[in-house]
Design an enzyme around this catalytic site. Structure first.
Site, mmCIF file in Angstrom:
data_model
loop_
_atom_site.group_PDB
_atom_site.id
_atom_site.type_symbol
_atom_site.label_atom_id
_atom_site.label_comp_id
_atom_site.label_asym_id
_atom_site.label_seq_id
_atom_site.Cartn_x
_atom_site.Cartn_y
_atom_site.Cartn_z
ATOM 1 N N TYR A 152 0.841 -1.207 0.000
ATOM 2 C CA TYR A 152 0.000 0.000 0.000
ATOM 3 C C TYR A 152 0.877 1.258 0.000
ATOM 4 C CZ TYR A 152 -3.272 3.621 1.382
ATOM 5 O OH TYR A 152 -4.006 4.780 1.422
ATOM 6 N N LYS A 156 1.248 4.291 -2.944
ATOM 7 C CA LYS A 156 1.038 5.726 -2.720
ATOM 8 C C LYS A 156 2.307 6.534 -3.012
ATOM 9 C CE LYS A 156 -3.289 5.308 -1.827
ATOM 10 N NZ LYS A 156 -4.296 5.792 -2.764
#
Ligand SMILES: NC(=O)c1ccc[n+]([C@@H]2O[C@H](COP(=O)([O-])OP(=O)(O)OC[C@H]3O[C@@H](n4cnc5c(N)ncnc54)[C@H](OP(=O)(O)O)[C@@H]3O)[C@@H](O)[C@H]2O)c1
Length: 257
Positions: A152, A156
């Site tokens: 994750y 990002k």
């Protein structure tokens, strides 16, 4: 003149609030997510309250080819996208080697590939018109190492880096791109990512405030918007002076709290 916004991940959380803000300004909307019943409920709310035109499109953007399908559906209907909100995304807790890789691949397809494809498709049209705004929902995670939510954080980091470079390339074109970088926000995100009642989300910001900050930053053409002051301070003033190992240890503890 009315601007039409296409918002991915509009069925809940930050995306739903982006939709409400845009409608409150009289803008038309194209709402995208998988849960069509939630999109339809939001559509009814926005039409009744703001008398704007709202289209809903059910789409799983983690499926290969889905972003192109979405673009084709929008253009074949003659809808022009003035503002693109690349907001759909999800996270997933756990040590990388212990996680189901399929879940991480799905995350990369949604958080990175769908965003990339939609920005490429709609961005080209915006550039040709000499006008448009793109908002990418990134995260403070994009500036940090992410043990126990590794993929994750990496997705990002991609969004932050991609936005910074693209913003430079778009100078003078009339098109802007902004990365909204929130810290923890009280949405369905924590549950989906497997955090349950993690301490990390205690005192989380609201989806309304986060969306307001992001929307304003997009209107102003800002490149990076870290939506909470304390995180901006941490990332800009403190983290650069901390050894990487120490930063990783702090993040690891937070993910496991
Ligand atoms: N909440 C936080 O702490 C936080 C912090 C920093 C950044 N963010 C980022 O903020 C963005 C919005 O998240 P949120 O916090 O508002 O969480 P959320 O309430 O879980 O919203 C996520 C949205 O993405 C949609 N979505 C998920 N998988 C999808 C798929 N395969 N295809 C299409 N749509 C999909 C969901 O709709 P359906 O389930 O109906 O498809 C939902 O509308 C994400 O990019 C997230 O990474 C969140």
């Amino acid at each position: 003149m009315k601007n039409t916004a296409l918002i991915t991940g509009a069925s809940s959380g930050i995306g739903k609030e982006f939709a409400r803000i845009h409608a409150s300004k009289g803008g038309d909307l194209i709402l995208v997510a998988r849960r069509i019943e939630l999109l339809n409920r939001l559509k009814e709310e926005l039409i009744e309250k703001y008398k704007v035109a709202v289209q809903v499109i059910q789409k799983d953007l983690s499926v290969v080819g889905s972003s192109q399908e979405l673009y084709d559906e929008v253009t074949q209907n003659g809808w022009q996208v003035d503002y693109l909100f690349n907001n759909a995304g999800f996270g997933g807790k756990g040590a990388f080697l212990e996680r189901n890789l399929d879940n991480d691949v799905e995350m990369v397809r949604l958080n990175v590939m769908a965003l990339l494809k939609l920005t490429h498709l709609f961005g080209k049209d915006m550039k040709a018109r000499g006008k448009g705004k793109i908002l990418q929902t990134a995260s403070t995670a994009g500036f940090l190492p992410g043990p126990y939510q590794n993929t994750y954080f990496a997705t990002k980091a991609f969004v932050v880096s991609h936005t910074k470079g693209l913003a430079h390339e778009l100078k003078g074109t009339g098109v802007s791109v902004t990365a909204l970088c929130p810290g923890p926000v009280a949405t369905e995100f924590a549950k989906v990512a497997g955090f349950g009642s993690s301490k990390m989300f205690e005192g989380a910001s609201s989806a309304v405030k986060t969306a307001q900050k992001g929307y304003r930053a997009m209107e102003q053409g800002k490149v990076i918007c870290i939506s909470e002051f304390k995180f901006a301070l941490l990332i800009k003033a403190l983290m650069p002076f901390l050894p990487q190992k120490m930063t990783a240890s702090i993040i690891a503890k937070m993910q496991q709290s």
